[in-house]
Design an enzyme around this catalytic site. Structure first.
Site, PDB file in Angstrom:
ATOM      1  N   PRO A  43     -16.750  -4.694   2.699  1.00  0.00           N
ATOM      2  CA  PRO A  43     -18.150  -5.001   3.017  1.00  0.00           C
ATOM      3  C   PRO A  43     -19.124  -3.975   2.455  1.00  0.00           C
ATOM      4  O   PRO A  43     -20.319  -4.261   2.338  1.00  0.00           O
ATOM      5  CB  PRO A  43     -18.163  -5.001   4.546  1.00  0.00           C
ATOM      6  CG  PRO A  43     -17.077  -4.053   4.926  1.00  0.00           C
ATOM      7  CD  PRO A  43     -15.992  -4.298   3.908  1.00  0.00           C
ATOM      8  N   LEU A  44     -18.610  -2.800   2.111  1.00  0.00           N
ATOM      9  CA  LEU A  44     -19.458  -1.753   1.523  1.00  0.00           C
ATOM     10  C   LEU A  44     -19.247  -1.641   0.019  1.00  0.00           C
ATOM     11  O   LEU A  44     -19.648  -0.658  -0.594  1.00  0.00           O
ATOM     12  CB  LEU A  44     -19.170  -0.404   2.187  1.00  0.00           C
ATOM     13  CG  LEU A  44     -19.348  -0.355   3.702  1.00  0.00           C
ATOM     14  CD1 LEU A  44     -19.044   1.030   4.239  1.00  0.00           C
ATOM     15  CD2 LEU A  44     -20.761  -0.783   4.094  1.00  0.00           C
ATOM     16  N   TYR A  94       0.854  -1.186   0.000  1.00  0.00           N
ATOM     17  CA  TYR A  94       0.000   0.000   0.000  1.00  0.00           C
ATOM     18  C   TYR A  94       0.892   1.238   0.000  1.00  0.00           C
ATOM     19  O   TYR A  94       1.613   1.498   0.970  1.00  0.00           O
ATOM     20  CB  TYR A  94      -0.903   0.027   1.232  1.00  0.00           C
ATOM     21  CG  TYR A  94      -2.016  -0.997   1.254  1.00  0.00           C
ATOM     22  CD1 TYR A  94      -2.354  -1.746   0.128  1.00  0.00           C
ATOM     23  CD2 TYR A  94      -2.748  -1.218   2.417  1.00  0.00           C
ATOM     24  CE1 TYR A  94      -3.376  -2.680   0.162  1.00  0.00           C
ATOM     25  CE2 TYR A  94      -3.782  -2.158   2.460  1.00  0.00           C
ATOM     26  CZ  TYR A  94      -4.077  -2.886   1.330  1.00  0.00           C
ATOM     27  OH  TYR A  94      -5.100  -3.809   1.374  1.00  0.00           O
ATOM     28  N   ARG A 149     -16.588  -1.020  -1.635  1.00  0.00           N
ATOM     29  CA  ARG A 149     -15.789   0.181  -1.873  1.00  0.00           C
ATOM     30  C   ARG A 149     -16.636   1.459  -1.865  1.00  0.00           C
ATOM     31  O   ARG A 149     -16.429   2.367  -2.653  1.00  0.00           O
ATOM     32  CB  ARG A 149     -15.011   0.048  -3.180  1.00  0.00           C
ATOM     33  CG  ARG A 149     -14.020  -1.095  -3.135  1.00  0.00           C
ATOM     34  CD  ARG A 149     -13.379  -1.397  -4.473  1.00  0.00           C
ATOM     35  NE  ARG A 149     -12.437  -2.492  -4.304  1.00  0.00           N
ATOM     36  CZ  ARG A 149     -12.780  -3.782  -4.293  1.00  0.00           C
ATOM     37  NH1 ARG A 149     -14.042  -4.116  -4.458  1.00  0.00           N
ATOM     38  NH2 ARG A 149     -11.884  -4.722  -4.111  1.00  0.00           N
ATOM     39  N   GLY A 150     -17.583   1.478  -0.946  1.00  0.00           N
ATOM     40  CA  GLY A 150     -18.368   2.687  -0.730  1.00  0.00           C
ATOM     41  C   GLY A 150     -19.704   2.728  -1.432  1.00  0.00           C
ATOM     42  O   GLY A 150     -20.570   3.534  -1.072  1.00  0.00           O
ATOM     43  N   PHE A 151     -19.909   1.883  -2.444  1.00  0.00           N
ATOM     44  CA  PHE A 151     -21.162   1.967  -3.209  1.00  0.00           C
ATOM     45  C   PHE A 151     -22.376   1.674  -2.326  1.00  0.00           C
ATOM     46  O   PHE A 151     -23.423   2.325  -2.445  1.00  0.00           O
ATOM     47  CB  PHE A 151     -21.130   0.993  -4.386  1.00  0.00           C
ATOM     48  CG  PHE A 151     -21.978   1.421  -5.558  1.00  0.00           C
ATOM     49  CD1 PHE A 151     -21.472   1.427  -6.841  1.00  0.00           C
ATOM     50  CD2 PHE A 151     -23.301   1.805  -5.393  1.00  0.00           C
ATOM     51  CE1 PHE A 151     -22.260   1.814  -7.927  1.00  0.00           C
ATOM     52  CE2 PHE A 151     -24.093   2.194  -6.453  1.00  0.00           C
ATOM     53  CZ  PHE A 151     -23.564   2.196  -7.730  1.00  0.00           C
ATOM     54  N   SER A 160     -22.869   2.373   0.592  1.00  0.00           N
ATOM     55  CA  SER A 160     -23.170   3.446   1.541  1.00  0.00           C
ATOM     56  C   SER A 160     -24.253   4.367   1.005  1.00  0.00           C
ATOM     57  O   SER A 160     -24.833   5.164   1.752  1.00  0.00           O
ATOM     58  CB  SER A 160     -21.909   4.267   1.832  1.00  0.00           C
ATOM     59  OG  SER A 160     -21.537   5.023   0.686  1.00  0.00           O
TER      60      SER A 160
END
Length: 330
Positions: A208-209, A56, A211-213, A215
């Protein structure tokens, strides 16, 4: 705070951890000072599982974490992935290259991670992808040797197939499998999840989201201005098909008195007590929102309603660009 055991014979860790990749520019700009404060806040709330990787930002993420856990090492459970090589592309920019599970590479890489993290040991050391050129037994042998040396405590695999997991487990106990698992990514339910449960291996569910979608923050493809624009699920017609599903999830979340993100995280946790999840966050407010997902109790009726909206396989588009898909399920 909810704690769960990581695998049959593993340690007790927070059920909701913190994925730190986005703190080093993976998804748009980030602020180092705010990122450090976010990690400190997670630890303050007792959520100790910090996930990073030596690739990273080419090690910078590990260095950032070292600042955040300074004098707090005993409060942090450090999860580090390795083995993904980065190479310079035609324009000189660094990007993902091949993977390496070679013993010499692993013996070398771990000590660079220890130096950057300013620690004597890593709690969970994970092979990021299975190297097709190196027998998984050799990779596991090297990781087992690092356990014997005391520089790592537990061994993990990531994005591995059921066959590879079984082979690896003959060499040394595997504590956790890290793999994408969410309402949108449920491929592991067919073979991988039953395999790790049979072998007593815990699941670390990343993204788990999605990558934000999940949300509910994205309304159109143009709202995405980072590396996610290259992922098929966030492009064109796929975007709008998937958005219609998220809108239905938002309605359910409103009825439950929580946010769509909290509902999505609660769903992952409801799939088994052997699962922990590591939503990525780089802001305190998102960490606090995610952690509050523990208070969302989904009934059998809730789970049926969610399943009716998002059954396995309904999402449009693959989770990575085609050139990266062959590295999955290795």
């Amino acid at each position: 705070m909810m704690n769960r055991k990581l695998g049959t014979n593993g340690p007790l860790v927070s059920a909701i951890g913190l994925g730190c990749m986005g703190m080093s520019g993976a998804y748009g700009q980030s602020d180092e000072k705010e990122a450090i404060a976010t990690i400190e806040r997670a630890l303050e709330l007792g959520h100790n599982f910090l996930d990073t990787a030596d690739y990273y930002a080419v090690g910078q993420n590990e260095e950032l974490i070292s600042h955040a856990i300074n004098n707090k090492r005993d409060k942090a459970f450090l999860s580090v992935k390795t083995g993904q090589l980065y190479t310079a592309g035609p324009n000189g920019a660094m990007g993902p290259g091949p993977v390496s599970g070679h013993p010499d590479y692993l013996h070398n890489a771990v000590f660079y991670s220890l130096r950057r993290l300013k620690t004597d040991y890593i709690d969970l050391y994970t092979q990021a992808r299975v190297d097709p050129k190196v027998p998984i037994e050799e990779t596991m042998g090297a990781l087992s040797d690092l356990v014997q040396k005391g520089v790592i405590r537990y061994i993990g695999l990531s994005e591995a197939s059921a066959e590879s997991i079984r082979k690896a487990a003959t060499v040394h106990p595997i504590t956790a499998l890290q793999i994408e698992y969410s309402l949108w990514s449920r491929d592991i339910e067919a073979e991988v999840l039953p395999t790790i449960r049979e072998l007593g291996i815990g699941l670390v569910a990343y993204a788990p989201l999605s990558r934000g979608f999940l949300s509910g923050e994205f309304k159109k493809p143009e709202d995405i201005k980072d590396s996610r624009v290259n992922m098929p699920r966030y492009q064109g017609e796929n975007f709008y098909k998937n958005l219609s599903l998220v809108e239905k999830i938002k309605t359910l979340a409103t009825e439950k008195g929580c946010t769509p993100a909290q509902l999505a995280i609660a769903w992952v946790l409801a799939q088994g007590d052997d699962i922990i999840t590591i939503p990525g966050s780089k802001r305190i407010k998102h960490v606090e929102e995610n952690i509050a997902s523990e208070q969302v109790k989904l009934t059998g009726e809730d789970l049926q309603s969610i399943e009716a909206i998002m059954p396995a396989g309904i999402v449009s588009g693959t989770r990575y660009p085609e050139r990266f898909m062959n590295a999955l399920n290795g």
